[in-house]
Scaffold this active site. Structure first.
Site, mmCIF file in Angstrom:
data_model
loop_
_atom_site.group_PDB
_atom_site.id
_atom_site.type_symbol
_atom_site.label_atom_id
_atom_site.label_comp_id
_atom_site.label_asym_id
_atom_site.label_seq_id
_atom_site.Cartn_x
_atom_site.Cartn_y
_atom_site.Cartn_z
ATOM 1 N N CYS A 14 0.871 -1.171 0.000
ATOM 2 C CA CYS A 14 0.000 0.000 0.000
ATOM 3 C C CYS A 14 0.910 1.222 0.000
ATOM 4 O O CYS A 14 2.134 1.092 0.039
ATOM 5 C CB CYS A 14 -0.999 0.002 1.149
ATOM 6 S SG CYS A 14 -0.319 0.142 2.802
ATOM 7 N N CYS A 88 -1.949 1.390 -4.253
ATOM 8 C CA CYS A 88 -0.678 2.038 -4.595
ATOM 9 C C CYS A 88 -0.620 2.412 -6.067
ATOM 10 O O CYS A 88 0.327 3.053 -6.517
ATOM 11 C CB CYS A 88 0.524 1.198 -4.193
ATOM 12 S SG CYS A 88 0.865 -0.207 -5.240
ATOM 13 N N CYS A 92 3.515 0.462 -8.271
ATOM 14 C CA CYS A 92 3.958 -0.912 -8.076
ATOM 15 C C CYS A 92 4.568 -1.456 -9.363
ATOM 16 O O CYS A 92 3.907 -1.470 -10.402
ATOM 17 C CB CYS A 92 2.785 -1.791 -7.672
ATOM 18 S SG CYS A 92 2.016 -1.285 -6.137
#
Length: 137
Positions: A14, A88, A92
């Site tokens: 996250c 996120c 990522c």
């Protein structure tokens, strides 16, 4: 020679690695008893784990007070079989051959304990479903 199959590895991601991913990692570690390698990280980690998250987990007997947010690295993603993102977005990294799941969960940052409990319980249900897929038994 070790004939034992390698353990599956899961990375929870996250933004701040201070709430959702910390809870998910703690649930997975608590529930699988070492059958899965568990990591968590954040694309922009906070300085500390959210105190309301620590309190909500303590209520159910899981102590994450010693946890520290960690920065998301490409190496952590490459070392994981399953990468679970929680808000996120594009931060990522994506690598071929990895399984990616995106869990749509509210961010506990700035929320009261009642809201954090609701998020915690949703995460527990998702983690239990994940366990039935990757580490049954």
């Amino acid at each position: 020679m070790n004939d034992r199959p390698s353990r599956p590895s899961v990375l929870f991601v996250c933004v701040h690695n201070a709430g959702r991913s910390q809870m998910a990692a703690a649930f997975l570690e608590h529930l699988v008893g070492g059958r899965v390698d568990v990591r968590s990280a954040g694309s922009a980690p906070a300085a500390t784990v959210n105190p309301a998250v620590v309190d909500a987990m303590r209520e159910i007997g899981i102590d994450i007070s010693a946890g520290t947010p960690k920065i998301l690295t490409a190496q952590a993603v490459q070392a994981s079989d399953v990468v679970i993102t929680m808000g996120c977005g594009d931060a990522c990294p994506v690598f071929p051959g990895k399984r990616y799941l995106d869990w749509q969960l509210d961010d506990p940052a700035g929320q009261g304990i009642d809201a954090v409990r609701t998020i915690r319980d949703a995460i527990e249900a998702l983690v239990r479903a994940l366990i039935s897929e990757i580490a049954p038994g």
